[in-house]
Design an enzyme around this catalytic site. Sequence first.
Site: not given
Ligand code: ADP
Length: 322
Positions: A11, A103, A126, A130
């Site tokens: 985000g 995360d 973010t 959190d």
């Molecule tokens: P944020 O970083 O704000 O928590 P997201 O959870 O959407 O946002 O994660 C952003 C991007 O990070 C995802 O679209 C994906 O490409 C990558 N990502 C998230 N979780 C994993 C994971 N377990 N392993 C590898 N890449 C991941």
Amino acid sequence: MKHLAVLTSGGDAPGMNAAIRAVVRTAIHKGVRVSGIGHGYQGLIEDDLRPLGARSVANVIQRGGTILRTARCEPFLTGEGRARAAATLRRHGVEGLIVIGGDGTYRGASALHEEHGVPVIGVPGTIDNDIYGTDVSIGFNTAINTALDAVDKLRDTAASHNRMFLAEVMGRHSGHIALNVGVAGGAEAILIPERPVDVEAVVDLLTAAERRGKTSSVVVVAEGAVPGGAVALQREIEERAGYEMRTVILGHVQRGGSPSTRDRVLASRLGSMAVEGLVSGRSGEMVGVDKRGNVFVPLADVVRQQKPIDEQLVELATILAI
Ligand code: ADP
């Protein structure tokens, strides 16, 4: 280190641009070249790299969103996708990667670090605040100011019409925005995912407030505090208690806007620190701030642990709502 790259992922949050600017200018100060990757991990897989110089980040410190764009990238969840990403970095001679996000972004960065030995440093960006290991993340201060402004406006009309308002703020899994905005906005109740309550308890609270002479109420609800969010909650309260309520969902306006002074300074500090860390050979860590000052926290800890809600503030909110 001669060449590093930076991306924003997940985000967007106000202040990400200030962080990118700090990364670029600190790197230049240290004689390191910087590439910007477009659209988060998607750009890493699709070879969307561009050189960033000191002038490429002129006039961005005051802009919300991210000039590098951001994306959620499914292919990066696979080993094959990450192998392509690592190959892109090798092809361009990139020796270190700075990821600005939350995360999910760190899980991706950790995997890239472990599977392909790519040095990575995370910067917390973010609005939800959190992220474990840092007291604040970039975007939170701006987001709560935006939400508070809206809650203050609702309060004016609530008080004038003797109305009850539910103000839904962002926070699917965490109540940091709701708690801070609720306390600052003098909410009659604050509902957060960390402290599930049933509708009956909310009705009791509103009824008790009415008995104590309150003629209007504003309840701040984190979107993940109750199933179905504030809209479902309103319906249930109206059915059970016969109250007429209004619900306002603040939604994505909370993400946008010019970053506050605090977010710009925080982003400048953390972006710069991320470069210092990478250049001095650190990797697999996130930069953050806590009572000790600037800190590096292992990404493994950041993604494993849940940031606790401020219990004192939860208690204070109840005391001050009498
Ligand atoms: P944020 O970083 O704000 O928590 P997201 O959870 O959407 O946002 O994660 C952003 C991007 O990070 C995802 O679209 C994906 O490409 C990558 N990502 C998230 N979780 C994993 C994971 N377990 N392993 C590898 N890449 C991941």
